[in-house]
Design a protein around this motif. Structure first.
Motif, PDB file in Angstrom:
ATOM      1  N   UNK A   1       7.985  -5.304 -18.858  1.00 41.94           N
ATOM      2  CA  UNK A   1       9.145  -4.554 -18.365  1.00 41.94           C
ATOM      3  C   UNK A   1       9.031  -3.087 -18.764  1.00 41.94           C
ATOM      4  N   UNK A   2       8.653  -2.839 -20.002  1.00 45.10           N
ATOM      5  CA  UNK A   2       8.508  -1.454 -20.443  1.00 45.10           C
ATOM      6  C   UNK A   2       7.342  -0.764 -19.732  1.00 45.10           C
ATOM      7  N   UNK A   3       6.278  -1.517 -19.453  1.00 46.84           N
ATOM      8  CA  UNK A   3       5.165  -0.938 -18.693  1.00 46.84           C
ATOM      9  C   UNK A   3       5.646  -0.486 -17.312  1.00 46.84           C
ATOM     10  N   UNK A   4       6.429  -1.337 -16.651  1.00 47.72           N
ATOM     11  CA  UNK A   4       6.957  -0.978 -15.338  1.00 47.72           C
ATOM     12  C   UNK A   4       7.887   0.223 -15.446  1.00 47.72           C
ATOM     13  N   UNK A   5       8.756   0.215 -16.446  1.00 40.02           N
ATOM     14  CA  UNK A   5       9.656   1.360 -16.627  1.00 40.02           C
ATOM     15  C   UNK A   5       8.864   2.641 -16.806  1.00 40.02           C
TER      16      UNK A   5
ATOM     17  N   UNK B   1      13.543   5.416  -8.254  1.00 41.46           N
ATOM     18  CA  UNK B   1      14.889   5.458  -8.824  1.00 41.46           C
ATOM     19  C   UNK B   1      15.666   4.188  -8.518  1.00 41.46           C
ATOM     20  N   UNK B   2      15.534   3.664  -7.298  1.00 41.64           N
ATOM     21  CA  UNK B   2      16.186   2.399  -6.974  1.00 41.64           C
ATOM     22  C   UNK B   2      15.647   1.255  -7.813  1.00 41.64           C
ATOM     23  N   UNK B   3      14.333   1.228  -7.984  1.00 40.17           N
ATOM     24  CA  UNK B   3      13.723   0.177  -8.796  1.00 40.17           C
ATOM     25  C   UNK B   3      14.154   0.283 -10.256  1.00 40.17           C
ATOM     26  N   UNK B   4      14.231   1.501 -10.763  1.00 39.56           N
ATOM     27  CA  UNK B   4      14.618   1.695 -12.160  1.00 39.56           C
ATOM     28  C   UNK B   4      16.074   1.274 -12.373  1.00 39.56           C
ATOM     29  N   UNK B   5      16.931   1.593 -11.417  1.00 38.68           N
ATOM     30  CA  UNK B   5      18.336   1.178 -11.528  1.00 38.68           C
ATOM     31  C   UNK B   5      18.440  -0.339 -11.595  1.00 38.68           C
ATOM     32  N   UNK B   6      17.649  -1.030 -10.778  1.00 41.44           N
ATOM     33  CA  UNK B   6      17.654  -2.487 -10.811  1.00 41.44           C
ATOM     34  C   UNK B   6      17.123  -3.035 -12.119  1.00 41.44           C
ATOM     35  N   UNK B   7      16.030  -2.452 -12.595  1.00 39.76           N
ATOM     36  CA  UNK B   7      15.415  -2.925 -13.835  1.00 39.76           C
ATOM     37  C   UNK B   7      16.330  -2.673 -15.030  1.00 39.76           C
ATOM     38  N   UNK B   8      16.894  -1.471 -15.105  1.00 38.08           N
ATOM     39  CA  UNK B   8      17.787  -1.145 -16.217  1.00 38.08           C
ATOM     40  C   UNK B   8      19.049  -2.002 -16.178  1.00 38.08           C
TER      41      UNK B   8
ATOM     42  N   UNK C   1       0.788  -1.224   0.000  1.00 33.59           N
ATOM     43  CA  UNK C   1       0.000   0.000   0.000  1.00 33.59           C
ATOM     44  C   UNK C   1       0.819   1.271   0.000  1.00 33.59           C
ATOM     45  N   UNK C   2       2.082   1.184  -0.423  1.00 29.56           N
ATOM     46  CA  UNK C   2       2.948   2.363  -0.470  1.00 29.56           C
ATOM     47  C   UNK C   2       3.002   2.880  -1.905  1.00 29.56           C
ATOM     48  N   UNK C   3       2.739   4.152  -2.085  1.00 32.14           N
ATOM     49  CA  UNK C   3       2.826   4.733  -3.420  1.00 32.14           C
ATOM     50  C   UNK C   3       4.275   5.052  -3.770  1.00 32.14           C
ATOM     51  N   UNK C   4       4.588   4.904  -5.033  1.00 29.33           N
ATOM     52  CA  UNK C   4       5.944   5.193  -5.491  1.00 29.33           C
ATOM     53  C   UNK C   4       6.213   6.686  -5.445  1.00 29.33           C
ATOM     54  N   UNK C   5       7.343   7.067  -4.854  1.00 27.76           N
ATOM     55  CA  UNK C   5       7.837   8.430  -5.019  1.00 27.76           C
ATOM     56  C   UNK C   5       9.107   8.350  -5.868  1.00 27.76           C
ATOM     57  N   UNK C   6       9.709   9.484  -6.147  1.00 32.08           N
ATOM     58  CA  UNK C   6      10.847   9.497  -7.050  1.00 32.08           C
ATOM     59  C   UNK C   6      12.020   8.687  -6.515  1.00 32.08           C
TER      60      UNK C   6
ATOM     61  N   UNK D   1       7.005   7.873 -14.656  1.00 31.23           N
ATOM     62  CA  UNK D   1       5.894   8.717 -14.211  1.00 31.23           C
ATOM     63  C   UNK D   1       6.095   9.178 -12.773  1.00 31.23           C
ATOM     64  N   UNK D   2       6.752   8.334 -11.971  1.00 30.27           N
ATOM     65  CA  UNK D   2       7.017   8.698 -10.573  1.00 30.27           C
ATOM     66  C   UNK D   2       8.158   9.701 -10.438  1.00 30.27           C
ATOM     67  N   UNK D   3       8.831  10.026 -11.531  1.00 32.63           N
ATOM     68  CA  UNK D   3       9.842  11.080 -11.472  1.00 32.63           C
ATOM     69  C   UNK D   3      11.256  10.684 -11.835  1.00 32.63           C
ATOM     70  N   UNK D   4      11.476   9.421 -12.219  1.00 27.97           N
ATOM     71  CA  UNK D   4      12.825   8.996 -12.590  1.00 27.97           C
ATOM     72  C   UNK D   4      13.253   9.673 -13.887  1.00 27.97           C
ATOM     73  N   UNK D   5      14.499  10.115 -13.912  1.00 23.34           N
ATOM     74  CA  UNK D   5      15.094  10.662 -15.133  1.00 23.34           C
ATOM     75  C   UNK D   5      16.018   9.602 -15.727  1.00 23.34           C
TER      76      UNK D   5
END
Length: 391
Positions: A237-241, A215-222, A206-211, A246-250
């Motif tokens: 995978x692209x849907x998750x990315x 960012x940690x999740x995106x680093x792992x996925x990438x 029940x935790x919403x994603x913040x930036x 959308x949560x603010x990852x650059x």
């Protein structure tokens, strides 16, 4: 595991063979191909659950024990997190993302990894590192521990003991070679990265994603999709990315940190490694082998850290005449860490398992003492191609 050897190629529909893991120690291939010497993993944290998925106690349709994991976390006052030693982008990024989500729930959270307790320079941009503690500060017998991106308990290093003594141990992992340790298992070999499973766990908590979490999740996925170029890069995978962006990852900022920066001395070390490269056209069943070495003295002379050498093999693997690329890197202890890559037709994972290491079919590694030439002799003999006999 790769520009960086942190990329994992997890199996999935239509591309299982290329991404199959062959890890004996419980490891991801940079995916991570960092694999210590040594044998199997101890079990702990309650009764082991068989690696083969069945109908879970909580009735989850995907065979994972989501409800039990969420219940344990919500009931806990303190949660201890551990990822594998020498963490890669997926291990550390996933752990720090989960740590920040647990903090948002009001949980006391300790996060760590086994010695050497040093965050690789390329990962020091990840948010949440203030939550890291040295491994000796972790409770000897935590009430609740969560293992992340470790396919075997031994991969937790000095934290394997606390994991084995934990009141409850949740295992979050995506390696097909997972040994079946832990009492509550969120293990899915079809997941492209452990970050995929952590994102689902965070959602169920029940935790919403913040930036910062994203960012940690995106680093792992990438990292574990090889910057979205490995076969495990599915539409999901692209849907998750997209959700993480959308949560603010650059993405350009993350990519720069992971792959597109190095000190000037690295260029000089790279130049020397490429100058020493040897091409053996008849090796690997006639498919070709290209290899080189980087001694500790090479990097010391240029003030280049060991963990800054991961991109060297990406340059070597570009060789058209070689199916297999190998870089032998001397570590601070005087042993050679042998990183291997295949373009698909040669199973380097199996070869590395034979030599005491492990990893993926197309990205694997082992550590060995001795002279590089003799190490390459042993690796050459272990390499197999389809149709070849093993004798």
């Amino acid at each position: 595991m790769s520009g960086p050897e942190r990329r994992a190629e997890a199996p999935g529909a239509g591309w299982t063979e290329e991404c199959l893991l062959h890890d004996v120690d419980g490891h991801s291939a940079s995916g991570h191909d960092i694999v210590p010497r040594g044998g199997g993993a101890a079990r702990g944290g309650g009764p082991a659950v068989p690696a083969a998925p069945g109908v879970p106690p909580d009735g989850s349709s995907d065979g994972l024990e989501w409800d039990r994991a969420v219940e344990l976390i919500h009931d806990a006052g303190e949660v201890c997190l551990a990822c594998h030693v020498a963490p890669d982008g997926d291990a550390l990024g996933s752990m720090l993302a989960l740590a920040q989500a647990l903090r948002a729930l009001g949980k006391r959270c300790l996060a760590s990894f086994g010695e050497p307790f040093t965050v690789p320079e390329i990962l020091r941009f990840l948010p949440g590192q203030e939550m890291l503690v040295e491994p000796d500060r972790m409770p000897a017998a935590p009430d609740l521990m969560i293992s992340l991106d470790a396919a075997g308990q031994a991969r937790l290093g000095s934290l394997a003991g606390p994991a084995g003594r934990a009141g409850a141990l949740i295992v979050v992992d995506h390696h097909a070679s997972n040994t079946g340790f832990g009492g509550v298992r969120l293990v899915d070999p079809d997941a492209a990265a452990t970050a995929v499973l952590v994102e689902e766990l965070i959602r169920r908590l029940g935790v919403e994603l913040d930036r910062d979490i994203a960012q940690g999740l995106y680093a792992g996925l990438a990292s574990d999709t090889g910057s979205f170029k490995y076969p495990c890069t599915t539409p999901e995978v692209h849907d998750l990315a997209g959700r993480l962006l959308t949560a603010g990852v650059r993405p350009e900022a993350v990519s720069r940190e992971l792959w597109d920066r190095a000190p000037f001395g690295y260029l000089q070390v790279l130049a020397g490694a490429l100058a020493r490269a040897r091409l053996e056209r008849d090796a690997a069943g006639g498919r070709g082998l290209v290899w080189t070495t980087i001694a500790r003295s090479d990097r010391d002379a240029r003030d280049v850290h060991y963990d800054q050498l991961e991109g060297v093999i990406d340059q070597l693997r570009r060789t058209d005449e070689a199916e297999v690329a190998v870089v032998c890197k001397e570590n601070d202890g005087g042993e050679w860490y042998v990183s291997t890559r295949s373009k698909g037709s040669v199973d380097v994972g199996r070869a590395c398992v034979e030599l005491g290491g492990g990893g993926h079919r197309t990205a694997a590694a082992f550590t060995m003492g001795g002279e590089p030439a003799s190490i390459i002799d042993r690796l050459r003999a272990a390499l197999r191609v389809p149709g070849e006999r093993d004798d």
